[in-house]
Design a protein around this motif. Sequence first.
Motif, PDB file in Angstrom:
ATOM      1  N   HIS A 187       0.771  -1.424  -0.715  1.00 32.63           N
ATOM      2  CA  HIS A 187       0.096  -0.304   0.354  1.00 32.63           C
ATOM      3  C   HIS A 187       0.321   1.049  -0.117  1.00 32.63           C
ATOM      4  CE1 HIS A 187      -3.692  -1.763   0.552  1.00 32.63           C
ATOM      5  NE2 HIS A 187      -3.455  -2.097   1.556  1.00 32.63           N
ATOM      6  N   ALA A 188       1.932   1.171   0.863  1.00 34.77           N
ATOM      7  CA  ALA A 188       3.136   2.978   0.694  1.00 34.77           C
ATOM      8  C   ALA A 188       3.622   2.733  -0.913  1.00 34.77           C
ATOM      9  CB  ALA A 188       3.692   1.708   1.696  1.00 34.77           C
ATOM     10  N   VAL A 189       3.889   1.465  -1.587  1.00 41.00           N
ATOM     11  CA  VAL A 189       3.993   1.536  -2.832  1.00 41.00           C
ATOM     12  C   VAL A 189       3.097   2.447  -3.250  1.00 41.00           C
ATOM     13  CG1 VAL A 189       5.486   0.783  -4.920  1.00 41.00           C
ATOM     14  CG2 VAL A 189       6.192   0.602  -2.594  1.00 41.00           C
ATOM     15  N   GLN A 190       1.884   1.784  -3.671  1.00 43.66           N
ATOM     16  CA  GLN A 190       0.649   2.383  -4.419  1.00 43.66           C
ATOM     17  C   GLN A 190       0.530   3.960  -3.733  1.00 43.66           C
ATOM     18  OE1 GLN A 190      -1.591  -0.504  -2.346  1.00 43.66           O
ATOM     19  NE2 GLN A 190      -1.923  -2.094  -4.297  1.00 43.66           N
ATOM     20  N   PHE A 191       0.853   4.410  -2.697  1.00 40.21           N
ATOM     21  CA  PHE A 191       0.538   5.718  -2.560  1.00 40.21           C
ATOM     22  C   PHE A 191       1.565   7.303  -3.382  1.00 40.21           C
ATOM     23  CE2 PHE A 191      -1.052   4.650   2.217  1.00 40.21           C
ATOM     24  CZ  PHE A 191      -2.087   4.314   1.617  1.00 40.21           C
ATOM     25  N   SER A 192       3.045   5.950  -4.187  1.00 36.54           N
ATOM     26  CA  SER A 192       3.544   7.333  -4.634  1.00 36.54           C
ATOM     27  C   SER A 192       2.721   6.770  -5.768  1.00 36.54           C
ATOM     28  CB  SER A 192       5.283   6.431  -4.609  1.00 36.54           C
ATOM     29  OG  SER A 192       4.725   4.903  -4.794  1.00 36.54           O
ATOM     30  N   ARG A 193       2.090   5.967  -6.912  1.00 35.21           N
ATOM     31  CA  ARG A 193       1.391   6.177  -7.805  1.00 35.21           C
ATOM     32  C   ARG A 193       1.166   7.913  -8.029  1.00 35.21           C
ATOM     33  NH1 ARG A 193      -0.646   0.383  -7.357  1.00 35.21           N
ATOM     34  NH2 ARG A 193       1.727  -1.040  -7.623  1.00 35.21           N
ATOM     35  N   ARG A 194       0.736   8.126  -9.092  1.00 32.44           N
ATOM     36  CA  ARG A 194      -0.099   9.427  -9.662  1.00 32.44           C
ATOM     37  C   ARG A 194      -1.702   9.174  -9.830  1.00 32.44           C
ATOM     38  NH1 ARG A 194       1.285  10.049 -15.212  1.00 32.44           N
ATOM     39  NH2 ARG A 194      -1.036   9.502 -16.252  1.00 32.44           N
ATOM     40  N   GLY A 195      -1.753  10.080  -8.650  1.00 31.72           N
ATOM     41  CA  GLY A 195      -3.714  10.968  -8.105  1.00 31.72           C
ATOM     42  C   GLY A 195      -3.931   9.252  -7.202  1.00 31.72           C
ATOM     43  N   VAL A 196      -3.326   9.154  -6.717  1.00 29.15           N
ATOM     44  CA  VAL A 196      -3.632   8.451  -5.470  1.00 29.15           C
ATOM     45  C   VAL A 196      -3.659   8.378  -4.304  1.00 29.15           C
ATOM     46  CG1 VAL A 196      -3.082   5.813  -4.004  1.00 29.15           C
ATOM     47  CG2 VAL A 196      -2.546   5.997  -6.578  1.00 29.15           C
ATOM     48  N   ARG A 197      -2.826   9.516  -4.166  1.00 30.18           N
ATOM     49  CA  ARG A 197      -2.005  10.395  -2.952  1.00 30.18           C
ATOM     50  C   ARG A 197      -3.901  11.641  -2.957  1.00 30.18           C
ATOM     51  NH1 ARG A 197       1.162  10.894   1.344  1.00 30.18           N
ATOM     52  NH2 ARG A 197       2.613   9.762   0.033  1.00 30.18           N
ATOM     53  N   GLU A 198      -3.376  12.171  -3.775  1.00 30.88           N
ATOM     54  CA  GLU A 198      -4.793  13.039  -3.702  1.00 30.88           C
ATOM     55  C   GLU A 198      -6.254  12.436  -3.867  1.00 30.88           C
ATOM     56  OE1 GLU A 198      -2.159  12.154  -6.202  1.00 30.88           O
ATOM     57  OE2 GLU A 198      -1.152  14.170  -5.207  1.00 30.88           O
ATOM     58  N   ARG A 199      -6.122  10.889  -4.124  1.00 33.85           N
ATOM     59  CA  ARG A 199      -7.467  10.180  -3.895  1.00 33.85           C
ATOM     60  C   ARG A 199      -8.170  10.079  -2.706  1.00 33.85           C
ATOM     61  NH1 ARG A 199      -8.773   5.320  -4.093  1.00 33.85           N
ATOM     62  NH2 ARG A 199      -6.996   4.830  -5.515  1.00 33.85           N
ATOM     63  N   ILE A 200      -7.268   9.924  -2.171  1.00 28.06           N
ATOM     64  CA  ILE A 200      -7.234   9.155  -0.697  1.00 28.06           C
ATOM     65  C   ILE A 200      -7.053  10.628   0.097  1.00 28.06           C
ATOM     66  CG2 ILE A 200      -6.027   8.653   1.268  1.00 28.06           C
ATOM     67  CD1 ILE A 200      -4.728   6.060  -1.168  1.00 28.06           C
ATOM     68  N   VAL A 201      -7.017  11.302  -0.212  1.00 31.60           N
ATOM     69  CA  VAL A 201      -6.661  13.151   0.463  1.00 31.60           C
ATOM     70  C   VAL A 201      -8.788  13.602   0.260  1.00 31.60           C
ATOM     71  CG1 VAL A 201      -6.363  15.573   0.887  1.00 31.60           C
ATOM     72  CG2 VAL A 201      -4.163  13.078   0.643  1.00 31.60           C
ATOM     73  N   ARG A 202      -8.519  13.381  -1.201  1.00 28.59           N
ATOM     74  CA  ARG A 202     -10.100  13.905  -1.306  1.00 28.59           C
ATOM     75  C   ARG A 202     -11.189  13.077  -0.493  1.00 28.59           C
ATOM     76  NH1 ARG A 202     -10.096  13.469  -6.643  1.00 28.59           N
ATOM     77  NH2 ARG A 202     -10.959  11.465  -6.354  1.00 28.59           N
ATOM     78  N   ASP A 203     -10.568  11.795  -0.162  1.00 27.60           N
ATOM     79  CA  ASP A 203     -12.495  10.627   0.646  1.00 27.60           C
ATOM     80  C   ASP A 203     -11.565  10.960   2.297  1.00 27.60           C
ATOM     81  OD1 ASP A 203     -13.662   8.419   0.464  1.00 27.60           O
ATOM     82  OD2 ASP A 203     -12.692   7.750   1.351  1.00 27.60           O
ATOM     83  N   THR A 204     -10.599  11.487   2.681  1.00 30.26           N
ATOM     84  CA  THR A 204     -10.900  11.482   4.010  1.00 30.26           C
ATOM     85  C   THR A 204     -11.169  12.746   4.340  1.00 30.26           C
ATOM     86  OG1 THR A 204      -8.706  10.038   4.017  1.00 30.26           O
ATOM     87  CG2 THR A 204      -8.798  11.637   5.976  1.00 30.26           C
ATOM     88  N   ARG A 205     -10.917  13.673   3.610  1.00 31.65           N
ATOM     89  CA  ARG A 205     -11.810  14.823   3.621  1.00 31.65           C
ATOM     90  C   ARG A 205     -13.656  14.858   3.390  1.00 31.65           C
ATOM     91  NH1 ARG A 205      -8.899  19.886   3.916  1.00 31.65           N
ATOM     92  NH2 ARG A 205     -10.225  20.700   2.696  1.00 31.65           N
TER      93      ARG A 205
END
Length: 186
Positions: A119-137
């Motif tokens: 999962h940590a490596v997946q967070f480095s992929r393009r757009g994943v971190r932004e999607r997770i931040v949006r869902d958390t918000r």
Amino acid sequence: MSTHKLPGYGSTLRTARRLTEQAVRLVDRAVPGRMPDVEVVLTTERGMVDLMVAADIALAGHADRRALNRAVRQSRRTARDCQARAIPKPDGGVLVLIDADKHPTPGAFAVTLVHELVHAVQFSRRGVRERIVRDTRAALGVERQTGRQAREHVRLLKQEESEAYGCEHLADQLIPGATATATAAA
């Protein structure tokens, strides 16, 4: 590698440190993407709640009373049901929380660690971190997301979970027979 509210687990921490160093190299070579800076914390269920709340609030960038209460409720449910959780940090790193009490053997720990490092490596992929931040918000009531965005997040989350489960066999390279002992313990 550190502990949070976990006294008397010295030998567990030493084993975890050794396995973490090996697992990071192994997962970094085997999974597409790049391994970000990873902070692994061994804790208890109660400690996981504290750390998940802090990480979610930091990720959301907002901490009014309602958002904090939602984060606490959500974290309590998650900590009860899961063995570990990987959370992206605002600085680009990843926080991996592992409930030490739910891992009776080094093999079970190795399987969970490999899963969360994927999962940590997946967070480095393009757009994943932004999607997770949006869902958390959205989950904390800070910002709304569209139904389409929410459905897309759930669909991609299922794909990412499938990939992480599919890579758990790598734990056998750390501890021979780890996946067999982990499935027997579950």
